[in-house]
Design an enzyme around this catalytic site. Structure first.
Site, PDB file in Angstrom:
ATOM      1  N   HIS A 116      -1.407   1.541  -4.334  1.00 46.60           N
ATOM      2  CA  HIS A 116      -1.745   2.966  -4.187  1.00 46.60           C
ATOM      3  C   HIS A 116      -0.827   3.876  -5.003  1.00 46.60           C
ATOM      4  CE1 HIS A 116      -3.911   1.962  -0.120  1.00 46.60           C
ATOM      5  NE2 HIS A 116      -4.599   1.619  -1.173  1.00 46.60           N
ATOM      6  N   CYS A 132      -3.042  14.443 -21.306  1.00 43.26           N
ATOM      7  CA  CYS A 132      -2.561  13.558 -22.378  1.00 43.26           C
ATOM      8  C   CYS A 132      -1.911  12.289 -21.828  1.00 43.26           C
ATOM      9  CB  CYS A 132      -1.583  14.295 -23.298  1.00 43.26           C
ATOM     10  SG  CYS A 132       0.028  14.608 -22.552  1.00 43.26           S
ATOM     11  N   ASN A 137       3.375  -6.756  13.555  1.00 42.09           N
ATOM     12  CA  ASN A 137       3.001  -5.375  13.883  1.00 42.09           C
ATOM     13  C   ASN A 137       3.280  -5.165  15.374  1.00 42.09           C
ATOM     14  OD1 ASN A 137       1.452  -2.878  14.307  1.00 42.09           O
ATOM     15  ND2 ASN A 137       0.396  -3.368  12.398  1.00 42.09           N
ATOM     16  N   GLY A 164       2.912  -4.432   9.101  1.00 45.37           N
ATOM     17  CA  GLY A 164       2.924  -2.978   9.270  1.00 45.37           C
ATOM     18  C   GLY A 164       1.760  -2.265   8.635  1.00 45.37           C
ATOM     19  N   THR A 165       0.582  -2.895   8.692  1.00 44.59           N
ATOM     20  CA  THR A 165      -0.611  -2.191   8.189  1.00 44.59           C
ATOM     21  C   THR A 165      -1.707  -2.232   9.243  1.00 44.59           C
ATOM     22  OG1 THR A 165      -2.348  -2.121   6.494  1.00 44.59           O
ATOM     23  CG2 THR A 165      -1.333  -4.285   6.896  1.00 44.59           C
ATOM     24  N   SER A 166      -2.443  -1.122   9.341  1.00 38.99           N
ATOM     25  CA  SER A 166      -3.523  -1.067  10.326  1.00 38.99           C
ATOM     26  C   SER A 166      -4.725  -1.873   9.860  1.00 38.99           C
ATOM     27  CB  SER A 166      -3.930   0.387  10.585  1.00 38.99           C
ATOM     28  OG  SER A 166      -4.333   0.998   9.377  1.00 38.99           O
ATOM     29  N   ASP A 207       6.172   4.733  -1.482  1.00 42.02           N
ATOM     30  CA  ASP A 207       7.525   5.275  -1.317  1.00 42.02           C
ATOM     31  C   ASP A 207       8.594   4.593  -2.164  1.00 42.02           C
ATOM     32  OD1 ASP A 207       8.039   2.866   0.084  1.00 42.02           O
ATOM     33  OD2 ASP A 207       7.596   3.813   2.022  1.00 42.02           O
ATOM     34  N   GLN A 259       0.849  -1.194   0.000  1.00 42.39           N
ATOM     35  CA  GLN A 259       0.000   0.000   0.000  1.00 42.39           C
ATOM     36  C   GLN A 259       0.883   1.243   0.000  1.00 42.39           C
ATOM     37  OE1 GLN A 259      -3.397  -0.751   3.074  1.00 42.39           O
ATOM     38  NE2 GLN A 259      -1.698  -2.056   3.613  1.00 42.39           N
ATOM     39  N   ASN A 260       2.185   1.060   0.117  1.00 44.56           N
ATOM     40  CA  ASN A 260       3.096   2.200   0.238  1.00 44.56           C
ATOM     41  C   ASN A 260       3.419   2.768  -1.139  1.00 44.56           C
ATOM     42  OD1 ASN A 260       3.031   1.530   2.890  1.00 44.56           O
ATOM     43  ND2 ASN A 260       5.036   0.533   2.922  1.00 44.56           N
TER      44      ASN A 260
HETATM   45  P1  OAD Z   1      -1.373   3.064   8.943  1.00 48.72           P
HETATM   46  O1  OAD Z   1      -0.641   4.297   9.367  1.00 48.72           O
HETATM   47  O2  OAD Z   1      -2.856   3.082   8.993  1.00 48.72           O
HETATM   48  O3  OAD Z   1      -0.874   1.849   9.832  1.00 48.72           O
HETATM   49  C1  OAD Z   1       0.502   1.654  10.077  1.00 48.72           C
HETATM   50  C2  OAD Z   1       0.653   0.397  10.896  1.00 48.72           C
HETATM   51  O4  OAD Z   1       2.041   0.160  11.064  1.00 48.72           O
HETATM   52  C3  OAD Z   1       0.040   0.468  12.296  1.00 48.72           C
HETATM   53  O5  OAD Z   1      -0.759  -0.679  12.518  1.00 48.72           O
HETATM   54  C4  OAD Z   1       1.273   0.487  13.228  1.00 48.72           C
HETATM   55  O6  OAD Z   1       1.032  -0.195  14.464  1.00 48.72           O
HETATM   56  C5  OAD Z   1       2.268  -0.269  12.377  1.00 48.72           C
HETATM   57  N1  OAD Z   1       3.689   0.007  12.669  1.00 48.72           N
HETATM   58  C6  OAD Z   1       4.248   1.131  13.193  1.00 48.72           C
HETATM   59  N2  OAD Z   1       5.585   0.991  13.283  1.00 48.72           N
HETATM   60  C7  OAD Z   1       5.880  -0.251  12.813  1.00 48.72           C
HETATM   61  C8  OAD Z   1       7.081  -0.986  12.629  1.00 48.72           C
HETATM   62  N3  OAD Z   1       8.272  -0.480  12.959  1.00 48.72           N
HETATM   63  N4  OAD Z   1       6.987  -2.239  12.101  1.00 48.72           N
HETATM   64  C9  OAD Z   1       5.803  -2.763  11.738  1.00 48.72           C
HETATM   65  N5  OAD Z   1       4.640  -2.116  11.891  1.00 48.72           N
HETATM   66  C10 OAD Z   1       4.670  -0.881  12.404  1.00 48.72           C
HETATM   67  O7  OAD Z   1      -0.855   2.700   7.466  1.00 48.72           O
HETATM   68  P2  OAD Z   1      -1.452   1.720   6.380  1.00 48.72           P
HETATM   69  O8  OAD Z   1      -2.112   0.534   6.992  1.00 48.72           O
HETATM   70  O9  OAD Z   1      -0.383   1.484   5.383  1.00 48.72           O
HETATM   71  O10 OAD Z   1      -3.829   5.061   1.465  1.00 48.72           O
HETATM   72  O11 OAD Z   1      -2.546   2.654   5.714  1.00 48.72           O
HETATM   73  C11 OAD Z   1      -3.226   2.180   4.614  1.00 48.72           C
HETATM   74  C12 OAD Z   1      -3.567   3.300   3.662  1.00 48.72           C
HETATM   75  O12 OAD Z   1      -4.236   4.342   4.382  1.00 48.72           O
HETATM   76  C13 OAD Z   1      -2.384   4.001   3.059  1.00 48.72           C
HETATM   77  O13 OAD Z   1      -1.840   3.311   1.963  1.00 48.72           O
HETATM   78  C14 OAD Z   1      -3.009   5.294   2.616  1.00 48.72           C
HETATM   79  C15 OAD Z   1      -3.860   5.624   3.816  1.00 48.72           C
HETATM   80  O14 OAD Z   1      -5.022   6.251   3.565  1.00 48.72           O
HETATM   81  C16 OAD Z   1      -3.833   5.957   0.463  1.00 48.72           C
HETATM   82  O15 OAD Z   1      -3.109   6.937   0.472  1.00 48.72           O
HETATM   83  C17 OAD Z   1      -4.784   5.629  -0.650  1.00 48.72           C
END
Ligand code: OAD
Length: 251
Positions: A120, A131, A215, A189-191, A105, A102-103
């Site tokens: 994303h 264009c 996570n 590392g995704t919520s 970067d 989803q990143n």
């Molecule tokens: P979030 O910021 O919602 O979640 C980040 C997750 O990473 C959380 O569950 C943290 O606990 C966890 N975390 C933090 N530090 C960590 C580490 N060192 N190792 C592992 N996990 C860690 O981000 P996403 O789930 O990626 O979409 O968010 C999903 C989407 O929401 C993004 O792609 C973006 C946003 O809206 C768009 O821009 C379309």
């Protein structure tokens, strides 16, 4: 305390024919990219609807570009971390391995991952809204104010998915196929809050994959996982790779 990697999980990974690593902002946290929803999250400082939205861009492209130019500069200056690198190590060993991220970067590709599905978009790419001409970051970062297309004069935008927009169809279809074919699915590392991406772990599990979450904090998905490894991915993923390599040599 860091969780130990169980011999059962190491053996499962070592014997898997197909593995998916599904990643979110947490995997890049240890590289210095702020996550979206934590106390330091980007959305604490900016409201998403003010910035990552087509309506916002049409209303105030200069503000949206200012924010993206700032993010592009931050991301260009950081490096992949040990978590990204461990996933590259897994891809070298496992017969079919895909990163679904989803990143935006680009850190998985910069680390050396080869099969990467970007749900994303990618902050290193941009395109003309009229264009379709593609641009890297050099033109947009050197432009004064709002970057214009050199071919047709149209407005250039970042090649990222904004709120309310569809995911890129090819990437999504490939991600669903990979999830359905996975023996083991790592959600890292995704919520697990933003759909449709957050449905992929469950699609994989329903198709028979063993679901593992990595996570430091539990998520709405944790209760449904087969294993939860609590901790930062920059620590847990290298441990997992090392235990998997050990299990392979013992087979
Ligand atoms: P979030 O910021 O919602 O979640 C980040 C997750 O990473 C959380 O569950 C943290 O606990 C966890 N975390 C933090 N530090 C960590 C580490 N060192 N190792 C592992 N996990 C860690 O981000 P996403 O789930 O990626 O979409 O968010 C999903 C989407 O929401 C993004 O792609 C973006 C946003 O809206 C768009 O821009 C379309």
């Amino acid at each position: 305390m860091r969780p130990a990697i169980s011999p059962g999980l190491a053996a499962r990974l070592a014997g898997a024919g197909s593995v998916v690593a599904f990643t979110g902002a947490g995997v890049s946290a240890e590289s210095g990219v702020p996550t979206f929803r934590g106390t330091e999250g980007i959305w604490v400082k900016f409201k998403p609807e003010e910035l990552a939205h087509m309506g916002a861009f049409m209303k105030n492209p200069a503000l949206v570009w200012e924010w993206y130019a700032h993010r592009k500069t931050i991301i260009a200056g950081i490096r992949p971390n040990a978590g990204h690198e461990a996933l590259v190590g897994m891809e070298r060993i496992i017969p079919r391995f895909a990163v679904i991220t989803q990143n935006i970067d680009n850190l998985h590709r910069r680390a050396g991952s080869r099969t990467v599905y970007e749900l994303h978009g990618n902050i290193e790419r941009n395109y003309c809204m009229d264009c379709g001409k593609a641009y890297g970051n050099d033109l947009v970062l050197s432009a004064e104010g709002i970057p214009g297309c050199t071919q047709c004069g149209g407005l250039v935008r970042p090649d990222v998915v904004w709120f309310g927009e569809m995911l890129p169809a090819d990437e999504w279809d490939a991600a669903v196929r990979a999830a359905e074919g996975a023996d083991l699915f790592l959600s890292i590392g995704t919520s697990a809050l933003v759909y449709p991406a957050a449905s992929l772990p469950l699609i994989a599990q329903q198709a028979g994959a063993y679901l593992v979450e990595i996570n430091p904090e539990p998520t709405p998905m944790t209760a449904r996982t087969d294993e939860y490894l609590k901790g930062p991915s920059g620590t847990i993923l290298p441990m997992l790779l090392a235990e998997m390599e050990r299990a392979r040599t013992e087979r």
